[in-house]
Design an enzyme around this catalytic site. Structure first.
Site, short mmCIF file in Angstrom:
data_model
loop_
_atom_site.label_atom_id
_atom_site.label_comp_id
_atom_site.label_asym_id
_atom_site.label_seq_id
_atom_site.Cartn_x
_atom_site.Cartn_y
_atom_site.Cartn_z
N ASP A 109 43.95 46.03 44.91
CA ASP A 109 43.03 46.09 43.76
C ASP A 109 43.37 47.27 42.84
O ASP A 109 42.48 48.08 42.50
CB ASP A 109 41.58 46.23 44.23
CG ASP A 109 41.22 45.26 45.36
OD1 ASP A 109 41.68 44.11 45.33
OD2 ASP A 109 40.46 45.66 46.27
N GLU A 127 36.16 37.07 40.61
CA GLU A 127 36.02 38.53 40.78
C GLU A 127 37.11 39.22 39.97
O GLU A 127 37.85 38.57 39.24
CB GLU A 127 36.11 38.92 42.27
CG GLU A 127 37.45 38.57 42.92
CD GLU A 127 37.46 38.80 44.43
OE1 GLU A 127 36.43 39.19 45.02
OE2 GLU A 127 38.52 38.57 45.04
#
Ligand code: FUB
Length: 342
Positions: A32, A242
């Site tokens: 991420d 997301e």
């Protein structure tokens, strides 16, 4: 040791494909990756993946990270410095577990780390921690951002100096449990299960000048199809899952995100930071591993996509951050990237 890792010129995916890019670091797992340019240098704020021995499930319980570390580099392709622990969950007074995908910002002499972590009730909230150094250590605020929920904060500062936080994630990110405005533990583990209705929207809120609170209640980020109609819940190839990330180029705002269970990084383009954003295409095709979560920066007049895969581990929850250059067509569309060379 790195001797057991799938790395180096002979590294191949389980399907025998060569990777487009090598892991930025092999000493730790980092996913991420939220990249930023501060003072002419690149800083990456990733999740710090660890193996807690928890089996994979749809809520992502295997993603049991408990601290953050910052990566830095002077240039793309140069040596990468791995910072010490920047903050640990035990030093976030309101938090319990699962330190998920963070973001960072700089404002007026202070660096801000935005952290989605489960609170003591198991509900994801987004907290803020501050430091005088981009590498940390960061000191947490006593409580999460008032009115924050769900995961994956991404803070974008517009040319006028106004900052906005985009956030949210379905399934393990709990966004479906907030569909009626307050947390409903019985709202299910995935989505609204209403495939012919508009998909759950990511959220956005303007930040206060001190970057520690929302200046207004969060509102929906509307992602539409070519006809201007909201993308539907059943459209798993295009609907938001997301990993929000926003950037601006040539007066257009790009809202970029992961489609989750279909594993694309997609983008939608708008004329204002508040949207609406029109679905435009895919940036990254599926990487090795379940999750795909990225960031995009401009550095020395080139654009770069930071992403992550499971090259080093072949385990969904042990990921490695990577970077590759990203190119635009003359009409502002992004040239799609494959994470493999062949
Ligand atoms: O890394 C934990 C979670 O998985 C992130 O918050 C999501 O974006 C997904 O990558």
């Amino acid at each position: 040791g790195t001797g057991t890792l799938n790395v180096g010129p002979n590294a191949r995916s389980p399907e025998g494909k060569r990777y487009l890019s090598a892991p930025l670091v092999t000493q730790i797992f980092a996913a991420d990756p939220s990249a930023h340019v501060f003072n002419g240098k690149i800083y990456v704020y990733p999740s710090h993946d660890v193996d807690a021995g928890i089996p994979d499930d749809d809520l992502g319980n295997q993603y049991a990270m408990h601290d953050y570390r910052v990566l830095s580099m002077d240039r793309i392709g140069g040596p990468v410095t791995i910072g010490p622990v920047a903050i640990d969950v035990k030093d976030i007074p309101w938090a319990s577990k699962q330190a998920w995908a963070p973001d960072a910002a700089y404002e007026n002499g202070t660096y801000f780390l935005f952290m989605p972590v489960r609170d003591k009730q198991g509900i994801f909230r987004i907290g803020v921690a501050t430091s005088k150094s981009p590498m940390g250590p960061f000191k947490s605020e006593a409580a999460p951002i008032r009115g924050s929920f769900s995961i994956d904060p991404a803070v974008f500062t517009d040319d006028d100096g106004k900052s906005y936080m985009y956030f949210g994630g379905i399934w393990g990110g709990q966004l479906q449990r907030w569909a009626k405005g307050k947390f409903d533990p019985n709202a299910g583990d995935t989505d609204l299960r209403q495939d012919d209705k508009p998909a759950l929207a990511p959220k956005m809120a303007p930040m206060t000048a001190d970057m520690k609170q929302f200046a207004a209640p969060p509102r929906d980020v509307v992602i539409t199809d070519e006809a201007g109609k909201p993308i539907l819940g059943g459209d798993h190839d295009r609907r938001f899952f997301e990993a929000s990330w926003v950037f601006k180029r040539q007066g257009k705002y790009y809202f970029t995100y992961s489609t989750g269970d279909t594993h694309f990084i997609a983008y939608a383009v708008g004329d204002k930071p508040t949207g609406p954003f029109r679905y435009t295409g895919r940036i990254l095709s599926p990487v090795q591993g379940w999750t795909t979560h990225h960031s995009i920066i401009q550095f020395q007049n080139r654009w770069y996509l930071f992403y992550a895969d499971t090259q080093l581990s072949n385990k969904n929850h042990l990921r490695s951050a990577k970077v590759t250059e990203m190119f635009f067509n003359a009409d502002g569309t992004i040239r799609p990237i494959s994470p493999f060379q062949d």
